[in-house]
Design a protein around this motif. Structure first.
Motif, PDB file in Angstrom:
ATOM      1  N   GLY A   1      41.507  28.283  29.322  1.00 48.08           N
ATOM      2  CA  GLY A   1      41.501  28.132  30.618  1.00 48.08           C
ATOM      3  C   GLY A   1      41.368  26.895  31.595  1.00 48.08           C
ATOM      4  N   GLY A   2      41.707  26.533  32.459  1.00 45.95           N
ATOM      5  CA  GLY A   2      40.762  25.268  32.937  1.00 45.95           C
ATOM      6  C   GLY A   2      39.527  25.531  33.896  1.00 45.95           C
ATOM      7  N   GLY A   3      39.640  27.255  34.435  1.00 40.67           N
ATOM      8  CA  GLY A   3      38.293  27.662  35.185  1.00 40.67           C
ATOM      9  C   GLY A   3      38.950  27.242  36.535  1.00 40.67           C
ATOM     10  N   PHE A   4      38.041  27.646  37.352  1.00 39.60           N
ATOM     11  CA  PHE A   4      37.886  27.069  39.100  1.00 39.60           C
ATOM     12  C   PHE A   4      38.209  26.122  38.936  1.00 39.60           C
ATOM     13  CE2 PHE A   4      35.837  31.362  38.653  1.00 39.60           C
ATOM     14  CZ  PHE A   4      36.876  32.116  38.916  1.00 39.60           C
ATOM     15  N   GLU A   5      38.911  25.442  40.215  1.00 44.85           N
ATOM     16  CA  GLU A   5      39.832  23.681  41.156  1.00 44.85           C
ATOM     17  C   GLU A   5      40.210  23.386  39.735  1.00 44.85           C
ATOM     18  OE1 GLU A   5      38.599  23.803  44.582  1.00 44.85           O
ATOM     19  OE2 GLU A   5      38.033  25.826  44.199  1.00 44.85           O
TER      20      GLU A   5
ATOM     21  N   VAL B   1      33.883  33.717  31.501  1.00 48.34           N
ATOM     22  CA  VAL B   1      33.139  33.438  29.869  1.00 48.34           C
ATOM     23  C   VAL B   1      33.943  32.216  30.440  1.00 48.34           C
ATOM     24  CG1 VAL B   1      34.530  33.855  27.908  1.00 48.34           C
ATOM     25  CG2 VAL B   1      33.787  35.643  28.893  1.00 48.34           C
ATOM     26  N   THR B   2      35.390  32.152  31.565  1.00 51.11           N
ATOM     27  CA  THR B   2      36.590  30.905  31.488  1.00 51.11           C
ATOM     28  C   THR B   2      35.510  29.432  32.187  1.00 51.11           C
ATOM     29  OG1 THR B   2      37.121  32.009  33.505  1.00 51.11           O
ATOM     30  CG2 THR B   2      38.031  31.821  31.144  1.00 51.11           C
ATOM     31  N   THR B   3      34.582  30.430  33.223  1.00 48.83           N
ATOM     32  CA  THR B   3      33.460  29.347  33.792  1.00 48.83           C
ATOM     33  C   THR B   3      32.704  28.839  32.714  1.00 48.83           C
ATOM     34  OG1 THR B   3      33.423  30.635  36.018  1.00 48.83           O
ATOM     35  CG2 THR B   3      32.095  29.364  35.858  1.00 48.83           C
ATOM     36  N   LEU B   4      32.462  29.408  31.664  1.00 54.29           N
ATOM     37  CA  LEU B   4      31.077  28.292  30.654  1.00 54.29           C
ATOM     38  C   LEU B   4      32.173  26.979  30.016  1.00 54.29           C
ATOM     39  CD1 LEU B   4      29.923  31.599  29.289  1.00 54.29           C
ATOM     40  CD2 LEU B   4      28.694  30.575  30.797  1.00 54.29           C
TER      41      LEU B   4
ATOM     42  N   LEU C   1      33.044  30.521  41.572  1.00 53.13           N
ATOM     43  CA  LEU C   1      32.502  31.493  40.262  1.00 53.13           C
ATOM     44  C   LEU C   1      31.881  32.405  41.468  1.00 53.13           C
ATOM     45  CD1 LEU C   1      32.824  33.390  38.362  1.00 53.13           C
ATOM     46  CD2 LEU C   1      30.579  31.824  37.252  1.00 53.13           C
ATOM     47  N   GLY C   2      30.989  31.863  42.073  1.00 49.95           N
ATOM     48  CA  GLY C   2      29.831  32.911  43.019  1.00 49.95           C
ATOM     49  C   GLY C   2      30.740  32.875  44.334  1.00 49.95           C
ATOM     50  N   LYS C   3      31.554  32.647  44.703  1.00 48.56           N
ATOM     51  CA  LYS C   3      32.119  33.427  46.016  1.00 48.56           C
ATOM     52  C   LYS C   3      33.145  33.957  45.863  1.00 48.56           C
ATOM     53  CE  LYS C   3      32.676  28.337  48.945  1.00 48.56           C
ATOM     54  NZ  LYS C   3      33.261  27.685  48.885  1.00 48.56           N
ATOM     55  N   VAL C   4      34.164  34.010  44.438  1.00 51.59           N
ATOM     56  CA  VAL C   4      34.706  34.593  43.576  1.00 51.59           C
ATOM     57  C   VAL C   4      33.940  35.921  42.991  1.00 51.59           C
ATOM     58  CG1 VAL C   4      36.520  35.671  42.351  1.00 51.59           C
ATOM     59  CG2 VAL C   4      36.415  33.380  43.005  1.00 51.59           C
ATOM     60  N   MET C   5      32.522  35.928  43.121  1.00 53.10           N
ATOM     61  CA  MET C   5      31.926  37.006  42.294  1.00 53.10           C
ATOM     62  C   MET C   5      31.501  38.087  43.440  1.00 53.10           C
ATOM     63  SD  MET C   5      32.113  37.462  39.631  1.00 53.10           S
ATOM     64  CE  MET C   5      33.850  37.091  38.902  1.00 53.10           C
ATOM     65  N   LYS C   6      31.608  37.422  44.624  1.00 48.47           N
ATOM     66  CA  LYS C   6      30.355  37.737  45.616  1.00 48.47           C
ATOM     67  C   LYS C   6      31.641  39.151  46.517  1.00 48.47           C
ATOM     68  CE  LYS C   6      27.952  34.635  47.894  1.00 48.47           C
ATOM     69  NZ  LYS C   6      27.938  33.410  48.860  1.00 48.47           N
ATOM     70  N   ILE C   7      33.594  38.410  46.284  1.00 52.46           N
ATOM     71  CA  ILE C   7      34.364  39.459  47.001  1.00 52.46           C
ATOM     72  C   ILE C   7      34.487  40.786  45.440  1.00 52.46           C
ATOM     73  CG2 ILE C   7      36.922  39.869  46.985  1.00 52.46           C
ATOM     74  CD1 ILE C   7      36.927  35.944  47.496  1.00 52.46           C
ATOM     75  N   MET C   8      34.130  40.873  43.929  1.00 50.99           N
ATOM     76  CA  MET C   8      34.768  41.444  43.581  1.00 50.99           C
ATOM     77  C   MET C   8      33.626  42.218  43.822  1.00 50.99           C
ATOM     78  SD  MET C   8      37.054  40.844  42.099  1.00 50.99           S
ATOM     79  CE  MET C   8      38.448  39.207  41.721  1.00 50.99           C
ATOM     80  N   LEU C   9      31.522  42.304  43.684  1.00 46.77           N
ATOM     81  CA  LEU C   9      31.014  42.783  43.502  1.00 46.77           C
ATOM     82  C   LEU C   9      31.285  43.847  45.024  1.00 46.77           C
ATOM     83  CD1 LEU C   9      28.711  43.511  43.117  1.00 46.77           C
ATOM     84  CD2 LEU C   9      27.117  42.129  44.947  1.00 46.77           C
ATOM     85  N   MET C  10      31.647  43.027  46.171  1.00 42.64           N
ATOM     86  CA  MET C  10      31.686  44.470  46.855  1.00 42.64           C
ATOM     87  C   MET C  10      33.241  45.193  47.364  1.00 42.64           C
ATOM     88  SD  MET C  10      29.194  44.127  49.074  1.00 42.64           S
ATOM     89  CE  MET C  10      30.227  45.095  50.680  1.00 42.64           C
ATOM     90  N   SER C  11      34.011  44.697  46.079  1.00 37.90           N
ATOM     91  CA  SER C  11      35.883  45.551  46.244  1.00 37.90           C
ATOM     92  C   SER C  11      35.263  46.551  44.616  1.00 37.90           C
ATOM     93  CB  SER C  11      36.157  44.633  45.116  1.00 37.90           C
ATOM     94  OG  SER C  11      36.961  43.463  45.970  1.00 37.90           O
TER      95      SER C  11
END
Length: 419
Positions: free
Chosen positions: A293-297, A88-91, A103-113
């Motif tokens: 918030g400001g989103g990633f980066e 949501v914050t990425t939007l 977000l794509g990188k973080v979601m890969k980590i979260m998916l495998m978690s």
């Protein structure tokens, strides 16, 4: 030669992953935590080993007879809520393109978690995962500890380049997380050579953490060791070992290391410390102004110009808490703290409810050590941008499994159906 060896190991593991998705999770953890491909010099450094393992693991999970639902746990629900909130914050991100990429990188980590939480369910699975984590990080602990002792502590210890733990501060915190896991494995073994090996690994990892010259790591290791001592059943022996080893280790380090550690008390005169405080103020001001918030980066001059007390001093958050606050607002920070609190309370529940059952001693010991790892991360993470570092999420998965196994054992005792 190293590139070929790593490639052979990964591709040889694929049939085992297809047979059992647990093997895929263990291989994923090895690749993502240890990053063995970074120890090569050729094609392996950029080869997508992690992606291949992830795809095969998910395929194995989908096609296997193993349960495919997340365990019903407050930890998993809170983590899912946090993941959803990040999307949501990425939007509403200040920098949409950069935020979407991250977000794509973080979601890969979260998916495998989350996949880890699904497949790691038995005592054997948990035990094997702890072995993989301890070996993956212990490799750098032993290597860095030998380097520190050999060089008299005159040069900094660094982690593998281009990874979460590549920096001196980051590798130090990772080793502090790993030491309690090594202690659990030491307690769990009946073989003398294994126990002595983990003793050596713990001592060398502690020296490597000191050799990183990380001031935050010094605070983290003190918190971690303090909790390990409190959780120990042999407090007198533990106090004696700390009293002997700690002064020796500190006196071994050179004068310039001591001077750097002494600067903790004089942070106003330290540019690095003041830069972090400036970034923390920026994150707080941004979160007050922007609900999402400001989103990633967001570590960009334009953001600091608008929200930082010193617009010219642009820094990354250098804190898991202010990173969550700046990127995902107060709700994002609240969800992150909720995940951590629920993990801590579940581990404490396992300790309380397994202490009188000889069959659950291992679960109690591991829960205590995971709590020690997490307190080290909570303290050291206050000074590092490691919000998405995957190891704490794997420890959360271990706690979810430990609670489920303990609940199952208690239910069997209550109904008289113990095997």
């Amino acid at each position: 030669m190293r590139d070929i060896l790593i490639t052979l190991i990964v591709f040889a593991s694929l049939p085992l992953i297809l047979k059992n998705p647990v093997n895929g999770v263990l291989m994923w953890i090895w690749i993502s935590v240890m990053n063995p491909h970074t120890q090569g010099w050729g094609f392996a450094t950029t080869f997508p080993f992690a992606q291949i393992i992830a795809v095969v693991t998910i395929f194995s999970l989908v096609t296997s007879r193993a349960p495919k639902l997340l365990p019903a746990s407050g930890i998993t629900f809170a983590l899912l809520a946090m993941v959803l909130w990040m999307n949501v914050t990425t939007l509403f991100a200040i920098f949409p393109a950069a935020s979407l990429l991250q977000l794509g990188k973080v979601m890969k980590i979260m998916l495998m978690s989350l996949v880890t939480m699904i497949v790691i369910r038995s005592r054997q699975d948990v035990h094997r995962m702890i072995w993989v984590l301890a070996i993956s990080l212990g490799f750098y602990g032993v290597k860095g500890g030998i380097f520190t002792v050999r060089e008299g502590g005159n040069f900094r210890v660094w982690g593998p380049t281009g990874t979460f733990i590549g920096g001196n501060n980051e590798i130090a915190l990772a080793l502090i997380i790993a030491i309690p896991l090594m202690r659990y494995l030491q307690q769990s073994s009946d073989q003398l050579w294994v126990r002595r090996g983990w003793t050596a690994a713990m001592l060398l990892s502690a020296m490597a953490a000191l050799g990183s010259y990380s001031r935050g790591a010094l605070l983290a290791i003190a918190a971690m060791m303090g909790l390990m001592w409190m959780k120990s059943q042999k407090k007198m022996l533990g106090a004696l070992l700390i009293a002997v080893f700690a002064p020796f280790a500190l006196l071994f380090m050179p004068e310039r290391w001591t001077e750097r550690m002494d600067s903790i008390g004089d942070y106003q005169a330290d540019n690095s410390a003041m830069g972090r405080i400036n970034a923390w103020n920026m994150a707080f001001n941004l979160a007050r102004d922007r609900f999402f918030g400001g989103g990633f980066e967001i570590a960009e001059p334009s953001v600091f110009y608008q929200y930082a007390p010193n617009p010219a001093d642009v820094h990354a958050a250098h804190s898991i808490y202010f990173q969550a606050l700046g990127e995902h607002g107060f709700i994002g920070l609240g969800l992150y703290l909720l995940v951590g609190m629920l993990t801590w309370r579940s581990a404490a529940w396992v300790v309380r409810n397994s202490r009188n059952d000889p069959e659950l001693v291992w679960a109690s010991n591991l829960s205590k050590m995971i709590q020690s790892s997490l307190i080290g991360f909570a303290v050291g993470g206050a000074f590092l941008s490691l919000l998405y570092f995957d190891v704490p999420y794997y420890l959360m998965a271990a706690v979810v499994a430990l609670r489920a196994l303990t609940e199952q054992r208690l239910a069997q005792r209550k109904t008289g159906t113990l095997p």
